[in-house]
Enzyme design. Structure first.
Site, short mmCIF file in Angstrom:
data_model
loop_
_atom_site.label_atom_id
_atom_site.label_comp_id
_atom_site.label_asym_id
_atom_site.label_seq_id
_atom_site.Cartn_x
_atom_site.Cartn_y
_atom_site.Cartn_z
N ASP A 10 0.62 -1.11 -0.15
CA ASP A 10 0.04 -0.06 0.03
C ASP A 10 0.85 1.54 0.02
O ASP A 10 1.73 1.46 0.99
CB ASP A 10 -0.75 0.09 1.08
CG ASP A 10 -1.73 1.18 1.48
OD1 ASP A 10 -2.72 1.12 2.23
OD2 ASP A 10 -1.79 2.12 0.64
N ILE A 11 0.63 1.95 -0.97
CA ILE A 11 1.73 3.29 -1.20
C ILE A 11 1.42 4.41 0.15
O ILE A 11 2.31 4.92 0.50
CB ILE A 11 1.31 4.01 -2.56
CG1 ILE A 11 2.58 4.90 -2.84
CG2 ILE A 11 0.09 4.84 -2.61
CD1 ILE A 11 2.63 5.39 -4.40
N ASP A 34 -5.80 7.55 -5.25
CA ASP A 34 -5.94 8.81 -4.86
C ASP A 34 -6.78 8.74 -3.64
O ASP A 34 -6.79 9.44 -2.36
CB ASP A 34 -7.11 9.37 -5.96
CG ASP A 34 -7.00 11.10 -5.97
OD1 ASP A 34 -7.78 11.55 -6.84
OD2 ASP A 34 -6.50 11.60 -5.18
N SER A 122 -2.38 5.30 -14.08
CA SER A 122 -3.15 4.92 -15.17
C SER A 122 -3.51 3.57 -15.30
O SER A 122 -4.41 3.17 -16.15
CB SER A 122 -2.44 5.47 -16.21
OG SER A 122 -2.41 6.75 -16.51
N GLY A 124 -5.39 1.17 -13.14
CA GLY A 124 -6.43 1.19 -12.65
C GLY A 124 -7.81 1.37 -13.45
O GLY A 124 -8.16 1.12 -14.54
N TYR A 126 -7.94 3.95 -15.20
CA TYR A 126 -7.65 4.60 -16.58
C TYR A 126 -7.21 3.48 -17.37
O TYR A 126 -6.76 3.85 -18.52
CB TYR A 126 -6.56 5.80 -16.57
CG TYR A 126 -7.00 7.01 -15.90
CD1 TYR A 126 -8.50 7.06 -15.47
CD2 TYR A 126 -6.11 8.17 -15.30
CE1 TYR A 126 -8.95 8.19 -14.81
CE2 TYR A 126 -6.86 9.46 -14.95
CZ TYR A 126 -7.99 9.45 -14.82
OH TYR A 126 -8.42 10.55 -14.21
N1 APR Z 1 -1.26 1.45 -3.05
C1 APR Z 1 -0.65 1.18 -4.09
N2 APR Z 1 -1.20 1.18 -5.35
C2 APR Z 1 -2.70 0.99 -5.31
C3 APR Z 1 -3.27 1.57 -4.19
C4 APR Z 1 -2.49 1.59 -3.04
N3 APR Z 1 -3.33 1.74 -1.91
N4 APR Z 1 -4.70 1.17 -4.52
C5 APR Z 1 -4.82 0.87 -5.63
N5 APR Z 1 -3.63 0.78 -6.30
C6 APR Z 1 -3.14 0.71 -7.75
C7 APR Z 1 -4.04 -0.10 -8.75
O1 APR Z 1 -4.28 -1.53 -8.26
C8 APR Z 1 -3.72 0.27 -10.06
O2 APR Z 1 -2.40 -0.84 -10.45
O3 APR Z 1 -2.56 1.76 -8.36
C9 APR Z 1 -2.69 1.59 -9.73
C10 APR Z 1 -3.51 2.83 -10.54
O4 APR Z 1 -4.85 2.68 -10.14
P1 APR Z 1 -5.77 3.87 -9.87
O5 APR Z 1 -5.64 4.27 -8.52
O6 APR Z 1 -7.19 3.44 -10.38
O7 APR Z 1 -5.29 5.16 -10.88
P2 APR Z 1 -5.45 5.47 -12.33
O8 APR Z 1 -5.71 4.19 -13.13
O9 APR Z 1 -4.35 6.53 -12.77
O10 APR Z 1 -6.93 6.19 -12.32
C11 APR Z 1 -6.88 7.58 -11.76
O11 APR Z 1 -8.78 6.93 -10.43
O12 APR Z 1 -9.08 6.96 -8.21
C12 APR Z 1 -9.28 7.91 -9.29
O13 APR Z 1 -9.34 10.01 -8.63
C13 APR Z 1 -8.50 8.97 -9.49
O14 APR Z 1 -9.76 9.94 -11.32
C14 APR Z 1 -8.75 9.33 -10.89
C15 APR Z 1 -8.31 8.00 -11.55
#
Ligand code: APR
Length: 170
Positions: A10-11, A34, A122, A124, A126
């Protein structure tokens, strides 16, 4: 020369100077990384984002750009928010994803951050294919690692498949 590392986890739990957030242009929170960062970091982060929106980022943060705020209650000093491109099969947005990493690390260097935690931007909501995202992310990290400003660039992957693909030695 910085080391480029990867951890599965978890980041929001990474003890680093700066944590990169996969935000959206509004900077007002969301799900995934986020949501986790705002939940764990507390209201200070959103307050700082709101100030940015009331100031020079009135129109929101453009895709590919990065901006820093406090990290609130996270075990870090800063959160660096960046907005990844939504994946498109029709339109190659690779340069924008590269820009997210390059700009986030430029901001981190300006702040004097020695250790930085980075998510798989991107991949997740995206929908960017993880293999391609890993290639782009690692190339950007390797370029930033040469400069000598950083001690550690740490990719933090949430699932095993992403962890396997974000292989710095790969
Ligand atoms: N720690 C590390 N990695 C994580 C965590 C966490 N707590 N939660 C999710 N991830 C991973 C996901 O599994 C994915 O591989 O981070 C990666 C990015 O996923 P997203 O968080 O969905 O980000 P993104 O694809 O860039 O989409 C951004 O999603 O949450 C919304 O507000 C954000 O609108 C924006 C969009």
């Amino acid at each position: 020369m910085a080391v480029i590392t990867r951890v599965r986890g978890d980041i929001t739990r990474q003890r680093v100077d700066a944590v990169v957030n996969a935000a959206n242009s509004s900077l007002l929170g969301g799900g995934g990384v986020d949501g986790a960062i705002h939940r764990a970091g507390g209201p200070e982060i959103l307050a700082a984002c709101r100030e940015l929106r009331a100031g020079h980022l009135g129109g929101g943060l453009p895709t590919g750009q990065a901006v820093a705020t406090t990290a609130g209650r996270l075990p870090a000093r800063w959160v660096i928010h960046t907005v990844g491109p939504v994946h498109s099969a029709a339109d190659d947005r690779s340069a924008l994803l590269t820009s997210c990493y390059r700009e986030s690390l430029r901001v981190a260097e300006e702040l004097g951050a020695a250790t930085v935690a980075l998510p798989a931007i991107s991949t997740g909501v995206y929908r960017w294919p993880v293999e391609d995202a890993a290639r782009i992310a690692l190339a950007a990290a390797r370029r930033a690692a040469v400069g000598g400003a950083f001690a550690e660039l740490r990719f933090v992957l949430f699932d095993q498949r992403a962890y396997d693909l974000f292989d710095p030695a790969g």
